[in-house]
Design a protein around this motif. Structure first.
Motif, short mmCIF file in Angstrom:
data_model
loop_
_atom_site.label_atom_id
_atom_site.label_comp_id
_atom_site.label_asym_id
_atom_site.label_seq_id
_atom_site.Cartn_x
_atom_site.Cartn_y
_atom_site.Cartn_z
N VAL A 140 0.84 -1.20 0.00
CA VAL A 140 0.00 0.00 0.00
C VAL A 140 0.87 1.25 0.00
CG1 VAL A 140 -1.75 1.29 1.30
CG2 VAL A 140 -1.89 -1.20 1.17
N GLU A 141 1.98 1.17 0.71
CA GLU A 141 2.90 2.30 0.75
C GLU A 141 3.46 2.62 -0.64
OE1 GLU A 141 2.27 0.70 4.61
OE2 GLU A 141 2.99 -0.29 2.77
N LYS A 142 3.77 1.57 -1.39
CA LYS A 142 4.28 1.77 -2.75
C LYS A 142 3.20 2.36 -3.64
CE LYS A 142 7.36 1.42 -6.02
NZ LYS A 142 8.61 2.21 -6.00
N CYS A 143 1.96 1.89 -3.46
CA CYS A 143 0.84 2.43 -4.23
C CYS A 143 0.67 3.92 -3.96
CB CYS A 143 -0.45 1.71 -3.87
SG CYS A 143 -0.56 -0.01 -4.45
N GLN A 144 0.84 4.29 -2.69
CA GLN A 144 0.73 5.70 -2.33
C GLN A 144 1.86 6.51 -2.98
OE1 GLN A 144 -1.91 7.08 -0.32
NE2 GLN A 144 -1.02 8.83 -1.44
N GLU A 145 3.05 5.94 -3.06
CA GLU A 145 4.18 6.59 -3.72
C GLU A 145 3.86 6.84 -5.20
OE1 GLU A 145 8.83 5.61 -4.97
OE2 GLU A 145 7.88 4.47 -3.34
N VAL A 146 3.25 5.84 -5.83
CA VAL A 146 2.85 5.99 -7.23
C VAL A 146 1.87 7.15 -7.37
CG1 VAL A 146 1.66 4.91 -9.16
CG2 VAL A 146 3.28 3.57 -7.79
N LEU A 147 0.90 7.22 -6.47
CA LEU A 147 -0.09 8.30 -6.52
C LEU A 147 0.57 9.66 -6.30
CD1 LEU A 147 -3.05 6.71 -4.49
CD2 LEU A 147 -3.01 7.20 -6.94
N ASN A 148 1.48 9.71 -5.36
CA ASN A 148 2.16 10.98 -5.07
C ASN A 148 2.93 11.50 -6.28
OD1 ASN A 148 1.17 10.72 -2.49
ND2 ASN A 148 3.11 9.98 -1.61
N SER A 149 3.34 10.57 -7.13
CA SER A 149 4.10 10.99 -8.32
C SER A 149 3.25 11.78 -9.30
CB SER A 149 4.70 9.77 -9.03
OG SER A 149 3.69 8.99 -9.64
N GLY A 150 1.94 11.66 -9.15
CA GLY A 150 1.05 12.38 -10.05
C GLY A 150 0.66 13.75 -9.56
N GLY A 151 1.13 14.10 -8.36
CA GLY A 151 0.81 15.43 -7.84
C GLY A 151 -0.34 15.40 -6.86
N GLU A 152 -0.71 16.59 -6.39
CA GLU A 152 -1.74 16.73 -5.37
C GLU A 152 -3.08 16.13 -5.79
OE1 GLU A 152 -2.96 17.61 -1.65
OE2 GLU A 152 -0.95 17.96 -2.46
N ARG A 153 -3.36 16.20 -7.05
CA ARG A 153 -4.65 15.70 -7.57
C ARG A 153 -4.84 14.22 -7.29
NH1 ARG A 153 -6.47 15.99 -13.95
NH2 ARG A 153 -8.53 14.98 -13.71
N TYR A 154 -3.75 13.43 -7.30
CA TYR A 154 -3.85 11.98 -7.12
C TYR A 154 -3.46 11.54 -5.72
CZ TYR A 154 -4.12 12.23 -12.18
OH TYR A 154 -4.50 12.55 -13.46
N ARG A 155 -2.81 12.43 -4.99
CA ARG A 155 -2.33 12.06 -3.67
C ARG A 155 -3.47 11.78 -2.69
NH1 ARG A 155 1.09 16.36 -2.74
NH2 ARG A 155 2.71 15.24 -3.88
N ILE A 156 -4.64 12.37 -2.96
CA ILE A 156 -5.77 12.23 -2.03
C ILE A 156 -6.47 10.88 -2.12
CG2 ILE A 156 -6.20 14.72 -2.00
CD1 ILE A 156 -8.49 14.23 -3.98
N HIS A 157 -6.14 10.07 -3.14
CA HIS A 157 -6.80 8.76 -3.30
C HIS A 157 -6.32 7.79 -2.23
CE1 HIS A 157 -8.85 9.43 -7.20
NE2 HIS A 157 -7.84 10.28 -7.42
N ASN A 158 -7.19 6.85 -1.90
CA ASN A 158 -6.87 5.84 -0.88
C ASN A 158 -6.65 4.49 -1.56
OD1 ASN A 158 -6.65 4.07 1.24
ND2 ASN A 158 -8.58 4.64 2.21
N PRO A 159 -5.39 4.02 -1.65
CA PRO A 159 -5.08 2.77 -2.35
C PRO A 159 -5.09 1.54 -1.44
CG PRO A 159 -3.05 3.85 -1.81
CD PRO A 159 -4.15 4.71 -1.22
N GLY A 160 -5.64 1.67 -0.25
CA GLY A 160 -5.55 0.59 0.74
C GLY A 160 -6.06 -0.75 0.27
N SER A 161 -7.07 -0.76 -0.61
CA SER A 161 -7.66 -2.04 -1.04
C SER A 161 -7.17 -2.50 -2.41
CB SER A 161 -9.19 -1.92 -1.09
OG SER A 161 -9.59 -1.04 -2.14
N TRP A 162 -6.37 -1.70 -3.07
CA TRP A 162 -6.02 -2.01 -4.45
C TRP A 162 -5.24 -3.32 -4.61
CZ3 TRP A 162 -4.40 3.57 -6.43
CH2 TRP A 162 -5.54 4.38 -6.36
#
Length: 218
Positions: A169-191
């Motif tokens: 999940v931490e890696k998924c969050q890193e991927v989201l953070n790479s897209g900027g603020e717009r994607y950082r707010i998503h919750n990848p906990g279940s992905w």
């Protein structure tokens, strides 16, 4: 006329009168009409007749009401039945697909140790569960992942359900953070969990899980 002659006449007359009286009384007793009290039976029939009449009146009233009722729009009921029918058909198709594909799941690749295996993607099962064609390793099947986010994962070399299922999940969050603020707010906990069900072909479980978790939130 002497006294003896008088008694000769009186005695027969008395005997005749007595016999006549006895005969009259006996005849009157035999001609007496017997009276039978059937009040209870009559009341019973009256009660039954009243009930039948009431039933008949009720039936006639219902008939008249039905005849005068305007046409009712059953479109909503029919649509609900069609939806239920479609779901049942989907479940039936899925079961049939399970029977046909039970023997088709096999090992397609393995390492020398034989510890890591790949599973065959069954498009028919996926389509039966979702009601539409599903492309293998389409990360967008995961609730919460859209085309843009899928692109971010591809940039990190995560392109398959198996690879996503093994991503923390931490890696998924890193991927989201790479897209900027717009994607950082998503919750990848279940992905990773959803991706694992897709990779293992657990389509019914995945659909059920997504129906019960709005937006893919745990």
């Amino acid at each position: 006329m002497n006294l003896d002659n008088i008694w000769c006449w009186i005695i027969p007359l008395l005997v005749g009168a007595i016999c006549a009286l006895l005969g009259y009384l006996l005849g009157k007793g035999n001609s007496k009409t017997e009276v039978i009290d059937n009040t209870e039976e009559l009341n019973s029939w009256k009660s039954k007749n009243g009930k039948l009449q009431a039933d008949l009146d009720a039936a006639n009233a219902k008939l008249n009401a039905t005849a005068n009722t305007p046409v009712v729009d059953h479109s909503a009921t029919l649509k609900a039945l069609e939806t239920e029918n479609a779901k049942l058909k989907t479940d039936l198709d899925l079961c049939q697909g399970k029977l046909k594909s039970a023997a088709s799941t096999n090992v397609v690749s393995s390492l020398a140790a034989g510890a890591v295996t790949g599973l065959v993607f069954n498009a028919a099962d996926a389509k039966a569960a979702y009601g539409k064609k599903i492309k293998q390793d389409d990360l967008k099947i995961v609730e919460g992942i859209g085309p843009k986010i899928e692109g971010l994962f591809h940039n990190f070399g995560i392109k398959t359900w198996k690879e996503l299922s093994e991503t923390t999940v931490e890696k998924c969050q890193e991927v989201l953070n790479s897209g900027g603020e717009r994607y950082r707010i998503h919750n990848p906990g279940s992905w990773p969990l959803q991706a694992k069900m897709a990779y293992e072909g657990k389509w019914i479980e995945l659909v059920k899980w997504q129906d019960e978790h709005i937006g893919g939130k745990l």
